[in-house]
Design an enzyme around this catalytic site. Sequence first.
Site, PDB file in Angstrom:
ATOM      1  NE  ARG A 127      -3.451  -2.505   2.608  1.00  0.00           N
ATOM      2  CZ  ARG A 127      -4.258  -2.821   3.606  1.00  0.00           C
ATOM      3  NH1 ARG A 127      -4.378  -1.984   4.635  1.00  0.00           N
ATOM      4  NH2 ARG A 127      -4.927  -3.957   3.596  1.00  0.00           N
ATOM      5  CB  CYS A 146      -0.153  13.761 -17.483  1.00  0.00           C
ATOM      6  SG  CYS A 146      -0.979  15.034 -18.457  1.00  0.00           S
ATOM      7  CG  ASP A 169       4.042  15.789 -24.907  1.00  0.00           C
ATOM      8  OD1 ASP A 169       4.685  15.313 -25.859  1.00  0.00           O
ATOM      9  OD2 ASP A 169       3.941  17.014 -24.711  1.00  0.00           O
ATOM     10  CG  HIS A 207       0.042  11.371 -26.777  1.00  0.00           C
ATOM     11  ND1 HIS A 207      -0.512  10.974 -25.580  1.00  0.00           N
ATOM     12  CD2 HIS A 207       0.336  12.689 -26.639  1.00  0.00           C
ATOM     13  CE1 HIS A 207      -0.565  12.001 -24.751  1.00  0.00           C
ATOM     14  NE2 HIS A 207      -0.038  13.054 -25.369  1.00  0.00           N
TER      15      HIS A 207
END
Length: 264
Positions: A127, A146, A169, A207
Site C-alpha cells: 500500500r 497526467c 507526451d 503519444h
Amino acid sequence: MKTYLDLLSHVLNKGIDRTDRTGVGTRSVFGYQMRFDLQAGFPLLTTKKLHLRSIIYELLWFLRGDTNIAWLKEHGVSIWDEWADEKGNLGPIYGYQWRSWPAPDGRHIDQISNLLMMIKKTPDSRRLIVSAWNPASIKEMALPPCHCFFQFYVADGKLSCQLYQRSADIFLGIPFNIASYALLTMMIAQVSGLKVGDFIHTLGDAHLYSNHFEQAQHQLSRIPNALPFMRINPAVTDLFSFKFEDFELLNYDAQPHIKAPIAV
C-alpha cells in the site's frame, strides 16, 4: 537512454493516428512500459539537452504542496505558465493531492508523509501508494494529472518506484517525468536509509503530437552518450528540507536541445 529512443521509434512506426483534445492530432499506442536501473546512472536524456533546473524546482514545488506558479517563477521556471489563471493559480493539482487530499469528513490527508512513515514501519506493504487522480477535483484543476498514480516497493534494502501515467507526451513531457520520478525515488531512498532500485514507467496513452514527428526523427538519428550521475547532499534526512542546491549533476554530456511546440 536507448530505452526512451525505443519508445520513440515504436510509436512513430507502430502508432495509430488519432484526434485529441488540443486539436493538434497525435500518433499513439496504448500501454507501454520502461524500466531504468537507478544504480546505473541518472536517467536524463543525452540525445537532447534538458532543463534540469525546471525538473528539480517543479518536484520541490510539488512536495511543498503548492499549486500557484509564483514560487516557480521566482526561481526562473515557466513550464506551468500556459495553464495558470490570471492570479497564477492552477487549482487542486499534484501538490495539493499529494500533501492535502481532501477527505469526506473534512480532514486533509498528507499522502507523502504517510508514505514515508509506511516505508520505515511496514516496508513490505503493498500500500505504498500516492495518487494525484481525484475524480472529485478534476473539474477544478487547470490540467488533470497526467502522471497520476505511483507505488513504491522495498526489497533487498533497495527502493523502487512504479509510475502509471495515463497521458504521455513522449517528446516533451516524458523525458521530464522520467527524471522527476527517478529523482523523487532517490530522495525518498536517502531519507529512508535505503539504496535505490529501479524506476518503472508505465504509460497509458503514449503519444507523439503530429507537430513533433520531425523532431522525433531528428532525435532518433543521434547516438546516446553515457548517463550522468546525480549527487545528492547526504546531510539531508528530511524529504521536505531539500533545496535546489542539494543536487549536483555529474558528467552530463548532452547533445543540443531540440525545440518543439507545446500543445495546451
